[in-house]
Design an enzyme around this catalytic site. Structure first.
Site, short mmCIF file in Angstrom:
data_model
loop_
_atom_site.label_atom_id
_atom_site.label_comp_id
_atom_site.label_asym_id
_atom_site.label_seq_id
_atom_site.Cartn_x
_atom_site.Cartn_y
_atom_site.Cartn_z
CE LYS A 193 1.12 1.49 10.57
NZ LYS A 193 -0.08 0.80 10.13
CG ASP A 248 3.79 -4.75 -15.09
OD1 ASP A 248 4.43 -3.73 -14.79
OD2 ASP A 248 2.72 -5.07 -14.58
#
Lengths: 323, 984
Positions: free
Chosen positions: B493, B378
């Site tokens: 942002k 994983d």
């Protein structure tokens, strides 16, 4: 290695899917490579040769070590004697005739008085056993070591280096081969012998002192009559029925030639021609048609009785049938 | 459509609580498993909501009626996870007692008891030997059974951990009344539920109405990123559909009203749990080896016993004797000590691994790791730290690595960027120093902490207004007051393409300049480059407002925006990334060097996956093949196999839990031994199915730790390398142990053959055989596991066709050393007999008389006459001498088996455990011989001291032969004759 490279260069093709039987057949014999059981002939030859050499070395090593060990053994004298040996110093008893021991674990002496065949069968067994006691073997020539045998008596002096005491089996009247050991008379003789243990000397009950309480009364009486005499230096023998019924059935018992094994036969030192002394037990009139359990014991101060391990005793069954 | 709904109906039926009458519980379980393995196919998230309400018979405002809810609950059962049918421990114990050799030993025990019963009925004073032997055999069986029970039985707590993820109460509307205390287990399809921030979603729900509803899907995808869910159009893959929230996921922000689509075992989590709990991991490679070996051995022992029994009956041995032969053959052929040795060796290695912060829950896994050919790892939390970090900074025309940014401290642009970052980050520093907030916000703040002091900046620029991030705007803006010059600043942002479009100027080192189209291209290029390397890119921009238009007392309104949000100054880009763990790259390199293939199987995006794969070395070239979950869904298993064959480096991205399982199964069907590393709930099925499931101890979820075979307590991926090394070493050493055990088999079997063929008194009793197998041999066999590796095990490729017990080992054990031991034993036996007067020549053929109780005066070679009891005592002494010879030669064997390749003189006696084991072996043999009770029970004898030395010449021969053999093997002499013959 060259072969391997060749294979590696080729494209890999999965092996054809073979059936189990087919695969097995190819394992047995692969015609392409000439392999039998997965190996070629030369491979088989090599591996057989390897194992031949390998096992030859192993067997040789084994044999050599065994041979070296044999050098340390005396051909006549046991390495371990008496108590330092497992045999110990407590002899057991043996009886003859024994049933055919190779096939059955039986101690039954069974015969029919009227059946000549069964009488002769037992007589033959005893004949065979007593053969070694006779100077003249049944076949050719003299028995081995028979020249060393000298007659002994309680009063006779020490034996020569090679001499052994004779066991005069022909004097065991009526337990003689001519008489079929009295089997026909429904009073069979059973021969008892004490197990030979190298260098074992009996300490006989030669007087009435210290007689064990479980000694049969008739034996005590017998010892009393001989007490103090040289004849009393004997390993005594007694035979009795094991159970009350057996005691009743057993009838009178005679010990021939005497009631025990004279101590001049001891010690056994594996001299050539040595004979184990015998006592013929004559069951004069055992009840017929019943099985009688009999136990015979040897009595000496250094013989200890143990029924379970058959120390200092022997057990057998007797069954005499008429009709 | 009809087929879909019918399949749904059948699945639903399968999980109804009432047992389906037609199916046995075992069949039901396997049918359920097969159903669970398939991908979810449903359209409930695609159809218009009204249609859905009709289907479910519910009302979006009033919810279900109580009556209907009750009815549905009774029909479909509770909204919980059904535990898999599990064998009780009694059944497992029973099975452990009846597998492998155990059945044979039971047969032996039964024969003993039969022999005893026969003797009891026929004799007045039966000897108890057979009874004792029967009891000992039963004890042996029980002991071996307990060992394998210890290894097999694991009470499965997987479902329990899953169930602990589920909340107790939910807010549910029924009959138009909201009940916040509705037990979650009572929820049914069609219920209307409300979920607020902090709640755990009580079932798979489709959103009806929501506001800023964000859920953390990490339990299903492994990515702990909050994703927005709302009432929008669904996508075909329900797992990625933005209008569905799943059972057990946590709501991070906002609230939502939803309708329950499915409950309990049918939910996405239910399927993962059902798979994890129901999957039966395949037998480990070692267990498979042992099983086939045991089967061969048992078959061989049975056949041999059977033929000998027939032969001896034909020759004319009595039935009792035959029984004793068969018992002897069976007991001698079975290496009783094998199972305990293997278990003990594995346990020891497991304990060693615990010291290296690696918890081995399933003993077989440690050896399987050595045989492992493929690792499916994983990504998030396993290869990476599962912690967002700023990785790259882009300021005009230059990309800086975060580690090299310090040189730019005085760069004005950088200073502006830090101010902007500090003010835009919504993460906050708590009083205990911890940073709380969204992963990327935290990352920004963390980055600033290292290079500046964001708190001072925040103090100097008090925030006056803020527009929070939403999925429509894709930006976040705040307005702050610059305390130095009392001007307001707008700071923004967001996604680079949005921010750049709102910018008019750009900050350069030298000053501000207008943002031209060419410059925009450069920015886009930089963004793409960063994104391609798997980074999440955020752009920053600011705008200083002039004091005339925006005086100090200006009221900023965020609902009706009254300040400019364009014509901004572009500052730069931050590339955020979940960085790989430090040790991973090195570890993967070493793993690959050891011939193990490493693949990535992740739920994350392909670009991120590829970037991490490159960084950690899973992908070394452009050949790396990336397969997404969607592609995988359309692949047939043949195509998948072909792909696995064709591409060595493969990255699977955006995979569902079921697909992870599918990949593992595909690898296993190719004959690979697969290790899966994972930390999330979504990895559970794959962890379970894999030959070795490895979970992270610190960051891993409870479920993954419960499912895994091995737990890395310190999350250190490099421990896997150690694991592979230990696993390979233990396999090498187990070979030595097995060889050691097998060598003593030959001198146990052959005496019975000698007994039959040459009719000599039995040279070795059955009791003594057990003494060797389960007594004296045990410790040295186990201690061979402590041998250090003979060569670098990591230089080899994983064993694939290498067997634990090979023909070469059998040749070495039975054909060479075993026979030498047999010779030593027979020598000791003959000597003891001969010293007492029975010379070998006299012994041959004596058996019938020897064993005849009736004969009270058997004459030996020197004229002495032996009663039955006396000769039996002698027999015991000779058997004891044989036993001692085995012990002495086995001690030599312990030294011989230390190495398979190297010379003893190179290795020396450094294995302290083995040295102790050899001493133990000697002491145990002494105890067995000289303690009165023991020697009676085990049929040994207090033998003379001199008889202990009889086997020494053979021991020397064995040692010399084996050193010679190893010398030839090392130098490949005689065309590698010995290598082919006996290099196991």
């Amino acid at each position: 290695m060259a072969d391997k490279n060749k294979v590696a260069e080729q494209y890999y093709a999965p092996p054809p899917d073979l059936g189990k039987w087919e695969a097995f057949r190819i394992f047995l014999y692969n015609s392409e490579t000439g392999q039998v059981l997965g190996r070629t002939g030369s491979s088989w030859a090599k591996i057989l040769l390897f194992y031949l050499i390998f096992y030859a070395i192993l067997v040789g090593f084994f044999a050599a070590l065994l041979a070296v060990f044999y050098q340390t053994l005396d051909t006549k004298v046991p390495k371990w004697q008496l108590d330092s040996s497992i045999i110990g110093s407590n002899p057991g008893l043996g009886f003859r005739p024994m049933p055919d021991t190779a096939n059955v674990e039986s101690t039954l002496i069974y015969y029919k008085v009227n059946d000549k065949g069964s009488v002769l069968k037992w007589a033959r067994v005893i004949d065979e056993f007593l053969n070694q006691y006779r100077k003249k073997g049944s076949g050719s020539g003299e028995a081995h070591g028979a020249e060393n045998r000298v007659p002994c008596s309680p009063s006779s002096g020490p034996l020569g280096e090679k001499q052994v005491c004779d066991v005069p089996v022909d004097d065991f009247n009526p337990c003689t081969p001519a008489n079929q050991y009295n089997y026909e008379q429904a009073g069979p003789c059973v021969f008892l012998k004490l197990n030979k243990i190298y260098n074992w000397r009996p300490q006989p009950y030669n007087n009435t002192e210290d007689l064990p309480t479980n000694m049969p009364e008739d034996l005590k009486q017998h010892i009393k009559t001989l007490s103090g005499k040289p004849d009393a230096n004997t390993v005594w023998v007694s035979c009795e029925g094991e159970n009350p019924a057996d005691v009743e059935n057993i009838g009178p018992v005679q010990y021939i030639p005497r009631r025990g094994f004279p101590s001049y036969y001891y010690p056994f030192t594996n001299k050539e021609g040595y004979l184990s002394p015998l006592v013929a037990v004559l069951f004069e009139k055992p009840r017929t048609g019943v099985l009688i359990n009999i136990e015979c014991k040897a009595w000496a101060k250094n013989i200890f009785y143990d029924r379970y391990e058959r120390r200092g005793s022997v057990h057998f069954e007797l069954m005499v049938d008429r009709a | 459509m009809t087929s879909r709904s019918s399949s749904i109906a059948s699945i639903t039926d399968l999980f109804r609580p009432e047992k389906n009458k037609r199916l046995r519980s075992k069949d039901l379980s396997s049918t359920r498993l097969n159903v669970l393995k398939k991908e979810i196919k449903t359209d409930t998230h695609l159809v218009p909501l009204d249609t859905l309400f009709d289907q479910l018979g519910t009302d979006p405002v009033k919810g279900l009626t109580r009556y209907k809810a009750q009815e549905l609950l009774e029909y479909y059962g509770y909204n919980t996870l059904t535990p898999a049918t599990q064998y009780g421990w009694t059944l497992v114990l029973f099975k452990s007692m009846c597998t492998g050799f155990s059945i044979l030993i039971w047969i032996g025990a039964l024969l003993c008891l039969i022999a005893y019963l026969i003797e009891m009925t026929n004799k007045i004073n039966p000897s108890y030997d057979n009874l004792y032997l029967g009891c000992v055999l039963i004890a042996v069986d029980v002991i071996c059974g307990l060992f394998s029970f210890y290894q097999n039985y694991k009470s499965s707590k997987i479902m329990k951990t899953f169930n602990s993820m589920i909340p107790v109460y939910a807010n549910c509307v029924r009959d138009g009344v909201m009940d916040s205390e509705t037990p979650v287990r009572n929820l049914v399809r069609g219920d209307i539920v409300e979920v607020k921030a902090g709640d755990i979603v009580p079932a798979d729900i489709r959103i009806i109405e929501s506001k800023g509803f964000k859920v953390d899907n990490s339990s299903l995808t492994g990515e702990s990123i909050a994703v927005l869910r709302a009432n929008v159009e669904g996508t075909s893959n329900i797992l990625e559909s933005p209008n569905v929230a799943f059972f057990s996921t946590q709501c991070v922000e906002g609230w939502a009203l939803g309708v329950v689509l499915c409950c309990g075992d049918l939910t996405a989590l239910g399927r993962v749990a059902g798979l994890a709990a129901r999957l039966k991991p395949a037998l480990s490679p070692l267990a498979r080896e042992l099983k086939s070996f045991m089967r061969c051995m048992s078959l061989w022992a049975l056949c041999l016993g059977f033929f000998l029994a027939i032969a001896s009956l034909i020759i004319g041995y009595p039935f009792m004797q035959t029984i004793i032969f068969v018992i002897g053959i069976i007991v001698a052929n079975i290496p009783e000590g094998l199972q305990p040795t293997v278990t003990a060796s594995l346990t020891l290695t497991a304990q060693l691994m615990v010291k290296k912060q690696c918890l081995v829950k399933n003993l077989d896994a440690i050896e399987a790791l050595g045989a492992c050919t493929t690792i499916c790892s994983d990504k998030t939390g396993t290869l990476t730290q599962n912690k967002m970090c700023v990785h790259h900074i882009w300021m005009w025309n230059q990309t800086y690595n975060v580690s090299k940014i310090d040189s730019e401290k005085n760069n004005k642009v950088f200073q502006s960027l830090t101010i902007c970052g500090a003010l835009c980050s919504t993460a906050s520093i708590q009083s205990d120093g911890n940073i709380s907030g969204d992963a990327s916000e935290k990352a920004i703040l963390n980055f600033l902490m290292e290079h500046d002091n964001p708190m001072t900046i925040r103090d100097n620029f008090p925030k006056v207004a803020e527009i929070p991030f939403n999925s429509a705007n894709k930006y976040q803006a705040s307005v702050c007051l610059n305390k130095y010059d009392s001007k307001f600043v707008v700071l923004m942002k967001g996604a680079p393409e949005y921010i750049a479009n709102r910018c008019a100027t750009i900050a350069l080192k030298t000053g501000n300049t207008s943002l031209t189209t060419e410059m925009m291209k450069v920015v886009e290029l930089a963004t793409e480059k960063l994104a391609n390397s798997g980074e999440r890119v955020l752009a920053f921009a600011d705008l200083t407002l002039n004091t005339k238009e925006f005086p100090i007392d200006f009221e900023f309104d965020i609902d009706n925006i009254n300040f400019p949000l364009d014509k901004l100054r572009f500052l730069g880009l931050l590339g955020l990334m979940d960085p790989p763990r430090q040790e991973v790259g090195n570890a993967i390199r070493r793993v690959r060097e050891a011939g193990v293939r490493v693949m990535m199987v992740t739920g994350d995006h392909p670009a991120t996956a590829r970037a991490i794969a490159h960084e950690v070395g899973i992908a070394t070239s452009e050949n790396c093949y990336i397969i997404t979950g969607t592609e995988l869904r359309d692949m047939s298993s043949d195509v998948l196999n072909w792909t696995l064959e064709k591409y060595y480096e493969i990255v699977f991205a955006r995979t569902s839990p079921t697909q992870k399982l599918q990949i593992v199964e595909a690898c296993q069907s190719r004959g690979d031994v697969v290790a899966v590393t994972g930390d999330g709930v979504n990895d559970a099925p794959a962890l379970r199915k894999a030959d070795i499931g490895i979970s992270m101890g610190l960051t891993g979820s409870q479920v993954s730790k419960q499912t895994a075979d091995i737990v890395l307590m310190d999350d250190n991926f490099a421990t896997i390398v150690t694991g592979i090394e230990e696993g390979r070493k233990i396999f090498d050493n187990l070979k030595k142990s097995v060889c050691y055990i097998l060598i003593s088999n030959a001198p146990e079997i052959l005496p019975v053959l000698m007994f039959i063929l040459f009719s000599i008194p039995l040279p070795l009793g059955v009791m003594t055989i057990i003494c060797v197998d389960l007594g004296t041999d045990m410790w040295p066999a186990v201690s061979l596991a402590y041998e250090s590796a003979e060569s670098d095990v990591m230089d080899r490729v994983p064993r694939k066709s290498e067997r634990l017990v090979s023909a070469r080992m059998l040749r070495q054990a039975y054909g060479h050393l075993g026979l030498m031991e047999f010779a030593a034993g027979m020598y000791a036996y003959f000597i003891v007999m001969a010293e007492h007067g029975f010379y070998p020549a006299a012994l041959i053929g004596i058996r019938k008389k020897w064993d005849n109780v009736a004969i009270n005066d058997l004459e030996d070679s020197l004229g002495q006459e032996w009663t039955y009891a006396e000769r039996k005592e002698l027999e015991r002494a000779a058997q004891a001498a044989y036993f001692v010879a085995i012990v002495v030669t086995q001690m030599t064997n312990g030294i011989i088996c230390k190495t398979r390749f190297n010379s003893f003189f190179q290795v020396g006696m450094k294995n302290r455990i083995l040295n102790m084991g050899l001493v133990f072996e000697l002491i145990l043999a002494c105890l067995l011989c000289y303690i009165p009770g023991l020697s009676n029970f085990f049929q040994t004898y207090p033998i003379r001291v001199r008889w202990w030395f009889l086997a020494i010449p053979f021991a020397v021969l064995m040692f010399v032969f084996d050193e010679f053999r190893k010398y030839c093997i090392r130098n490949v002499m005689y065309n590698g004759w010995f290598n082919n013959l006996s290099y196991y």
